[in-house]
Design an enzyme around this catalytic site. Structure first.
Site, PDB file in Angstrom:
ATOM      1  CG  HIS A  87      -1.560  -1.191   3.512  1.00 39.05           C
ATOM      2  ND1 HIS A  87      -1.366  -0.496   2.335  1.00 39.05           N
ATOM      3  CD2 HIS A  87      -1.866  -2.460   3.139  1.00 39.05           C
ATOM      4  CE1 HIS A  87      -1.550  -1.306   1.307  1.00 39.05           C
ATOM      5  NE2 HIS A  87      -1.847  -2.501   1.766  1.00 39.05           N
TER       6      HIS A  87
ATOM      7  CG  ASP B 212       0.326   2.546   2.018  1.00 42.07           C
ATOM      8  OD1 ASP B 212       1.034   2.036   2.901  1.00 42.07           O
ATOM      9  OD2 ASP B 212      -0.803   2.119   1.731  1.00 42.07           O
TER      10      ASP B 212
ATOM     11  CB  SER C  57      -0.143  -4.086  -0.791  1.00 48.91           C
ATOM     12  OG  SER C  57      -1.343  -3.417  -0.972  1.00 48.91           O
TER      13      SER C  57
HETATM   14  N1  ARG Z   1      -7.067  -0.761  -0.168  1.00 45.66           N
HETATM   15  C1  ARG Z   1      -5.712  -1.123   0.088  1.00 45.66           C
HETATM   16  C2  ARG Z   1      -5.602  -2.640   0.182  1.00 45.66           C
HETATM   17  O1  ARG Z   1      -6.495  -3.316  -0.175  1.00 45.66           O
HETATM   18  C3  ARG Z   1      -5.157  -0.437   1.292  1.00 45.66           C
HETATM   19  C4  ARG Z   1      -5.669  -0.893   2.613  1.00 45.66           C
HETATM   20  C5  ARG Z   1      -5.054  -0.220   3.798  1.00 45.66           C
HETATM   21  N2  ARG Z   1      -5.529   1.116   3.999  1.00 45.66           N
HETATM   22  C6  ARG Z   1      -6.660   1.479   4.698  1.00 45.66           C
HETATM   23  N3  ARG Z   1      -6.976   2.746   4.764  1.00 45.66           N
HETATM   24  N4  ARG Z   1      -7.409   0.611   5.333  1.00 45.66           N
HETATM   25  O2  ARG Z   1      -4.963  -3.315   0.921  1.00 45.66           O
HETATM   26  N1  GLU Z   2      -4.035  -2.649  -0.909  1.00 46.93           N
HETATM   27  C1  GLU Z   2      -3.959  -3.919  -1.565  1.00 46.93           C
HETATM   28  C2  GLU Z   2      -3.000  -4.879  -0.870  1.00 46.93           C
HETATM   29  O1  GLU Z   2      -2.815  -4.816   0.322  1.00 46.93           O
HETATM   30  C3  GLU Z   2      -3.602  -3.684  -2.975  1.00 46.93           C
HETATM   31  C4  GLU Z   2      -4.756  -3.100  -3.595  1.00 46.93           C
HETATM   32  C5  GLU Z   2      -5.442  -4.063  -4.509  1.00 46.93           C
HETATM   33  O2  GLU Z   2      -6.209  -4.914  -4.052  1.00 46.93           O
HETATM   34  O3  GLU Z   2      -5.170  -3.898  -5.702  1.00 46.93           O
HETATM   35  O4  GLU Z   2      -2.465  -5.786  -1.467  1.00 46.93           O
END
Ligand code: ARG
Ligand code: GLU
Length: 721
Positions: free
Chosen positions: A86, A222, A656
């Site tokens: 991502h 990921d 991330s």
């Molecule tokens: N929750 C994760 C973050 O905050 C992953 C986001 C990307 N994935 C998604 N399914 N939108 O960045």
């Molecule tokens: N998915 C998050 C990012 O893009 C990390 C998840 C979180 O917020 O801990 O940094």
């Protein structure tokens, strides 16, 4: 006497324990002083000096800030880098077309020459950091205003930065810590030739999609791979065919030895923002008042967009990245508010504030410094909450109408045309730029979707946003239409230039200076100007003055908390600087009678498989390997293929792509998310519920090696078994 000592001891432990094992994002520079002993007690077998050193190469030399908002790590002596799928998503998408759909099918370069350049993408290494509090605060005393204070600090920082980079190609920054009680200097090195090496197909890299997002048990693969290129001298260089793979001072060793529950782990990366030391008023505003409004508005947008994506393939391509962004924050806010409520977060802060107030009034000197602090917070937030809510209705509601944001982009053109000092040449240049951005906008724009967004969001806005703080133009127009938003919507989309790509292109192609009038009369542009002008004239001054007050109160409040709890180890809030979080591999109990294991496996992917749901399609080749149980050296001792694991490391957005390392400092996983029940950790960490989610490095290598057949990449890595 004895009683007094016991009392004092309980008092101290009470406050010392406010920071729990697992909680904290620590500064690499201070590790030996504050954390090394605890880390070793928890199982770490390397030293603080192995993690961060300016005298010799250390793990820090293998970590980068990736693309401004993520973390990446070096895994070969030829500049090979791992981050999340991502995090690479935007760049993978830019290289994708219907013929080469790398998003859907994945991408694996077979040779260095096939690695794809990404203009605009950069990675940044930390060269060194230094406490510069004294020099930054030179000339500051407590009697000057926040404004003068800020300007003195800015000029001190300028001098420090200039000095720090003299004679080098480095850049430097000074950032505030503990809300401006301390300042650190960061000297960095940035590389701009970063090429895409490989990415799994989306049904691996984004398996589970937005449905599984922020949740455990998780099965997302990921990750994506890039390579840093440098000039022949190994220094940063603009993209050139002649650049060569960068030779880093350090790259990570990868461990295939596996992981056990209880193992020590640490996460090394660039967490973005946390706010752990706020007063209850601030947490209440965010979690209980602002989040619910923003959640509702995002929910309305998602309902419309998701439905359109389900019924049309092109709309899916056009809106998937936008939907992922809206959904990611939407879900995070739901989890955060839920977590604060279940944790009694506000009540806990209020209890602390009672003790604080007692302490602050315990002698005249303290009272003079801190006695009025909490009441001042109360007053500032009391006035600011309605403003914040009204502004949220604009930022999350009205600005969710795509045409509003887009048409305001013509503001400069109008200004130029009305400004006699601007030449026709300058205007033509502007027009060329607008043509390019219009093409990009319309490529991912569906008028029907936007019409629905307009109708729905405008209706909510006029009904729910407090009337006194509504945009005057919106109020007047609603009255003009006698509340019939439907007719307003139809009129606007019928008469605007901006919703139709051919119409707009023709307009721009034959553009003359006097045509600016047509823009000024366009109903979408008038609405957008009304919204932006109101925001600028009314909201920004209110917001700016609130933040000035809040900043000085918050600085004092942290200083006071430190003075009140001299035994407590304070970690600074995240601010996109390099940090270490450490904890243990550990499951958790998310709810009554439910217990989560600490790892997931490929079996779980097969259990989630559903060929009819986009996010749960399983890649055929992966299924084949699963049926043969052909995992090679990447299998766990239990013979299964481990996919993800959780641990009690304190992480946030920006982490991330961060490496997850074991007691020896070897790479065992890539961080990519947090568990649902712990999403409030940006405001309040709970050792029982907060877990970071990581991809098991063995699954990552299994995909690269066995599924993609990109053995050349695995051969570059340093692997211990
Ligand atoms: N929750 C994760 C973050 O905050 C992953 C986001 C990307 N994935 C998604 N399914 N939108 O960045
Ligand atoms: N998915 C998050 C990012 O893009 C990390 C998840 C979180 O917020 O801990 O940094």
């Amino acid at each position: 006497m004895k009683f007094k000592t016991i009392l004092l001891a309980t008092f101290l432990t009470l406050f010392t324990n406010l920071s729990h094992a697992g909680e904290g994002m620590w500064l690499p520079l201070l590790l030996s002083q504050l954390n090394e002993k605890e880390m070793r007690d928890m199982g770490m077998r390397i030293t603080a000096e192995d993690i961060y050193s300016i005298n010799h190469s250390s793990l820090k030399d293998a970590i980068v800030l990736f693309g401004g908002g993520c973390t990446g790590e070096l895994v070969s002596d030829k500049g090979l880098l791992l981050t999340n799928h991502h995090c690479g998503y935007g760049n993978i998408q830019k290289h994708s077309s219907l013929e080469h759909d790398y998003l859907t099918n994945g991408f694996w370069s077979q040779r260095l020459e096939e690695e794809l350049p990404n203009p605009g993408l950069s990675v940044t290494f930390l060269v060194r950091m230094e406490d510069v509090t004294q020099s930054t605060l030179k000339g500051i005393n407590n009697n000057i205003s926040q404004k003068i204070r800020d300007s003195i600090i800015q000029s001190n920082i300028k001098i420090l930065v200039k000095e720090a980079v003299k004679g080098t190609h480095y850049t430097a920054q000074v950032k505030p810590f503990y809300s401006g009680n301390q300042y650190y200097l960061f000297v960095s090195e940035t590389f701009t030739d970063v090429r895409l090496v490989g990415a799994p197909p989306s049904n691996i890299g984004k398996f589970g999609g937005d449905t599984d997002n922020w949740m455990w048990p998780r099965h997302t693969g990921d990750f994506s791979m890039f390579r840093i290129y440098a000039g022949k001298d190994n220094k940063p260089a603009e993209y050139s065919k002649d650049n060569v793979p960068y030779r880093p001072a350090k790259h990570l060793t990868i461990s295939l030895k596996g992981i056990k529950e209880g193992d020590f782990t640490f996460v090394y990366g660039f967490p973005g923002t946390t706010q752990e030391y706020l007063p209850s008023y601030a947490v209440d505003m965010t979690a209980m008042q602002r989040n619910p409004v923003a959640i509702g508005l995002r929910q309305q947008r998602l309902d419309i967009i998701d439905k359109a994506m389900e019924s049309d393939r092109l709309t899916r391509i056009q809106y998937s990245a936008k939907a992922a962004g809206i959904s990611n924050t939407w879900k995070k806010m739901i989890g955060e508010s839920r977590g604060i409520k279940l944790l009694d977060g506000i009540e806990k802060k209020q209890e602390f504030e009672k003790d604080f107030q007692q302490w602050a009034q315990s002698n005249p000197e303290l009272n003079a410094k801190y006695g009025q602090l909490l009441p001042a917070f109360g007053k500032a937030f009391g006035a600011f909450v309605p403003v914040n809510i009204a502004y949220t209705y604009i930022s999350e509601g009205l600005l969710g109408i795509e045409l509003v944001r887009f048409s305001y982009g013509y503001n400069n053109l109008v200004k130029f045309c009305n400004d006699k000092s601007k030449t026709d040449d300058e205007i033509s240049k502007l027009i060329e730029g607008l043509k390019i951005s219009a093409a990009a906008f319309h490529k991912n724009y569906n008028k029907q979707v936007d019409v629905k967004l307009f109708e729905t969001l405008m209706t909510t806005y006029t009904k729910s946003c407090e009337t006194d703080l509504q945009v005057p133009y919106v109020k007047e127009t609603t009255a003009k239409y006698k509340g019939d938003i439907n007719t307003w919507t139809n009129d606007l989309y019928k008469n605007t230039l901006f919703a139709d790509s051919a119409k707009l292109y023709a307009f721009l192609s034959g553009f003359k200076r006097k045509d600016a009038r047509k823009i000024e009369k366009d109903p979408a542009y008038i609405l957008a100007s009304g919204i932006y002008t109101y925001s600028q004239n009314i909201f920004y001054p209110l917001v700016t003055s609130f933040y000035a007050t809040n900043d000085s109160l918050q600085r004092l409040y942290i200083a006071a908390q430190m003075e009140m709890q001299p035994e407590k180890r304070f970690y600074p809030d995240a601010n996109s600087t390099l940090r270490i979080a450490y904890g243990n591999v550990k499951g958790y109990k998310p709810a009554d009678a439910v217990e989560y294991n600490w790892f997931t496996t490929l079996d779980g992917i097969m259990q989630k498989e559903n060929p009819d749901i986009y996010d749960y399609v399983v890649e055929p080749k992966l299924k084949e390997l699963y049926n043969l149980r052909d995992y090679g050296r990447y299998a766990d001792a239990d013979k299964s293929m481990h996919v993800g694991f959780i641990a009690s490391n304190h992480t946030t957005g920006g982490n991330s792509g961060s490496p997850v390392l074991n007691a020896e400092g070897q790479l065992i996983g890539i961080n990519f998310d947090r568990c649902w029940e712990g999403t409030m950790s940006d405001l309040m960490y709970d050792p029982d519920q907060c877990r970071n989610i990581s991809l098991d490095i063995r699954y990552c290598l299994f995909i690269i090696d066995k599924m993609a057949g990109a053995k050349r990449l695995v051969d570059e890595m340093t692997i211990v078994e």
